[in-house]
Enzyme design. Structure first.
Site, PDB file in Angstrom:
ATOM      1  N   GLU A   9      33.657  38.716  39.522  1.00  0.00           N
ATOM      2  CA  GLU A   9      32.825  38.272  40.645  1.00  0.00           C
ATOM      3  C   GLU A   9      32.319  39.438  41.484  1.00  0.00           C
ATOM      4  O   GLU A   9      33.123  40.217  42.017  1.00  0.00           O
ATOM      5  CB  GLU A   9      33.627  37.308  41.531  1.00  0.00           C
ATOM      6  CG  GLU A   9      32.789  36.700  42.640  1.00  0.00           C
ATOM      7  CD  GLU A   9      33.519  35.619  43.422  1.00  0.00           C
ATOM      8  OE1 GLU A   9      33.040  35.264  44.517  1.00  0.00           O
ATOM      9  OE2 GLU A   9      34.565  35.156  42.942  1.00  0.00           O
TER      10      GLU A   9
ATOM     11  N   LYS B 289      40.880  30.278  48.808  1.00  0.00           N
ATOM     12  CA  LYS B 289      40.332  30.796  47.555  1.00  0.00           C
ATOM     13  C   LYS B 289      39.828  32.207  47.758  1.00  0.00           C
ATOM     14  O   LYS B 289      40.001  33.090  46.903  1.00  0.00           O
ATOM     15  CB  LYS B 289      39.214  29.886  47.052  1.00  0.00           C
ATOM     16  CG  LYS B 289      38.628  30.276  45.690  1.00  0.00           C
ATOM     17  CD  LYS B 289      37.399  31.159  45.798  1.00  0.00           C
ATOM     18  CE  LYS B 289      36.804  31.468  44.430  1.00  0.00           C
ATOM     19  NZ  LYS B 289      35.685  32.442  44.485  1.00  0.00           N
TER      20      LYS B 289
ATOM     21  N   ASP C  67      51.583  37.700  36.743  1.00  0.00           N
ATOM     22  CA  ASP C  67      51.329  36.296  36.422  1.00  0.00           C
ATOM     23  C   ASP C  67      50.557  35.670  37.583  1.00  0.00           C
ATOM     24  O   ASP C  67      51.150  35.185  38.547  1.00  0.00           O
ATOM     25  CB  ASP C  67      52.658  35.571  36.201  1.00  0.00           C
ATOM     26  CG  ASP C  67      52.467  34.128  35.745  1.00  0.00           C
ATOM     27  OD1 ASP C  67      51.339  33.604  35.840  1.00  0.00           O
ATOM     28  OD2 ASP C  67      53.463  33.516  35.303  1.00  0.00           O
TER      29      ASP C  67
ATOM     30  N   HIS D 178      26.561  38.993  49.209  1.00  0.00           N
ATOM     31  CA  HIS D 178      26.992  38.588  47.879  1.00  0.00           C
ATOM     32  C   HIS D 178      25.838  38.657  46.887  1.00  0.00           C
ATOM     33  O   HIS D 178      25.986  39.186  45.784  1.00  0.00           O
ATOM     34  CB  HIS D 178      27.565  37.170  47.928  1.00  0.00           C
ATOM     35  CG  HIS D 178      28.016  36.660  46.593  1.00  0.00           C
ATOM     36  ND1 HIS D 178      29.196  37.070  46.008  1.00  0.00           N
ATOM     37  CD2 HIS D 178      27.445  35.797  45.732  1.00  0.00           C
ATOM     38  CE1 HIS D 178      29.337  36.465  44.831  1.00  0.00           C
ATOM     39  NE2 HIS D 178      28.285  35.689  44.657  1.00  0.00           N
TER      40      HIS D 178
END
Length: 420
Positions: free
Chosen positions: A71, A249, A265, A363
């Site tokens: 991203e 998130k 992990d 972004h």
């Protein structure tokens, strides 16, 4: 910097060897043979971009943070947030314990749960001895017994949960804990007459909590109005689950990318983080934001992070090994504290953008090269078209195709003029 300059900088700033640099330079360094040993039915290798976040100072130590992510803007945002924190002394973090929980589920008891509990607790030393007989690297320190009643539609009745508390030291500890649970289950069955069903660790690592704090100067983030807007944004993330999910998130954008680069992990880290966000029964923001005494912005992040610097992918994946070398962490606790700082920096950068010009401007500017490629640009066309779209603040496939078409028309005119 171009690639050579970046790798040369890394070699000088860290303990990377010439061999490490060659692995980073060669896309085939993680071969199919490596993949075939790690998973079953392997058919290839899936690559992700690997970058470096800068400016991180955690507990007065400087870090370069490797991040694996697809991203755009994640690495830039983390670096920006860390830079603002660095101006005020950096991040302070703590991780007091490294205890994980292993669970043995005991059902079908022929005796009362109270009697079963007493028998188990009376044999505490023997149960811990059996658990520790299967591991040299981690240590079962204690255990606790909880009584639960099935709340599902199946109404399976009462059960006892015996929870081993295991000091995992510098390992994540999953395999060792699972072996411990399986080993002690037969002893517990003999003591109680019950049946042990599940024997496995819990990824809800509430005894591996990491706390991270930082001050962000109001002058560095745009003034008191931006501070106020960030506090409004936080109030929504704390109060409303629909905002909280996206807010968290964004935090995990940074933590996951850095954890993945270090061979951790990330599914376990994610699951624990989101469970912790709902610890009071309502899913809320993982971070806390408030004004400091002089009006600066103060941020805190607390969450469970179970990581290891020995065992797992961190010990077998060549890029993961290099990621840990770049970080230069000496313990699993230190790694978890760096990851928490990345999450707090990521959240600050996102809130700063949301509280001012909006998230899309920065972004999409960083996403412009992907858009240019999608529009058909190749080679140096990608940079030319991406730069033009960014300057115009108009990033879209349609605009990219228009610019590409105009570049082609200019070349045609140039060729025609030369031939004339």
């Amino acid at each position: 910097m171009d690639l050579d300059q970046r790798l040369d900088y890394l070699k000088k700033a860290t303990k990377l060897s010439k061999h490490d640099i060659n692995i980073l330079r060669d896309p085939a360094s993680f071969s199919f043979l490596n993949a075939d040993r790690m998973i079953e039915n392997a058919i290839g290798v899936y690559s992700l971009p690997l970058g470096i976040a800068t400016n991180f100072v955690v507990n007065s130590k400087c870090y370069l943070v490797p991040m694996a992510t697809e991203e755009p803007s994640v690495i830039a945002a983390a670096s920006k947030g860390a830079k603002v924190a660095k101006n005020s002394g950096g991040f302070s973090a703590e991780c007091p314990k490294s205890l994980m929980i292993g669970q043995v589920q005991l059902v079908s008891l022929p005796i009362s749960p109270i009697t079963a509990r007493l028998r188990i607790e009376a044999n505490k030393k023997e149960i811990l001895r059996i658990a520790n007989s299967k591991s040299r690297s981690v240590v079962a320190k204690s255990f606790r017994v909880r009584e639960l009643v099935d709340k599902s539609q199946n109404k399976m009745g009462k059960m006892l949960i015996i929870e081993l508390l295991v000091d995992t030291k510098d390992a994540m500890g999953a395999n060792s804990i699972n072996s411990m649970c399986e080993t002690v289950s037969s002893k517990i069955e003999r003591l109680t007459g019950g049946k042990a069903v599940l024997r496995i660790l819990s990824n809800y690592a509430t005894s591996r909590l990491v706390k991270c704090r930082a001050i962000f100067s109001k002058d560095d983030i745009g003034g008191k109005d931006i501070v106020e807007n960030i506090l409004y944004a936080y109030s929504l993330a704390y109060t409303d689950v629909y905002r909280a999910v996206t807010h968290n998130k964004g935090i995990m954008n940074g933590i996951d990318a850095a954890a993945l680069a270090a061979g951790q992990d990330i599914r376990a880290i994610e699951a624990a983080a989101h469970a912790y966000a709902a610890k009071d029964g309502t899913y809320r923001s993982l971070t806390k934001w408030y004004k400091s005494g002089n009006g600066d912005l103060a941020g805190e992040l607390e969450l469970p992070i179970a990581v290891g610097i020995v065992g797992g992918a961190a010990s077998v994946h060549p890029i993961s090994k290099i990621g840990l070398k770049i970080l230069g962490v000496k313990s699993a606790k230190e790694l978890s504290m760096v990851l928490s700082a990345v999450g707090l920096a990521q959240n600050l950068a996102a809130l700063r953008a949301l509280a001012s010009e909006g998230i899309q401007r920065g972004h999409m500017r960083l996403h412009a090269k992907n858009i240019a490629y999608t529009a058909g640009c190749r080679g140096n066309q990608i940079d030319l078209v991406a730069k033009k779209m960014s300057e115009e603040n108009s990033v879209s496939v349609t605009r990219a195709r228009e610019i590409l078409s105009s570049l082609g028309a200019k070349r045609m005119d140039a060729r025609h003029n030369n031939s004339s």
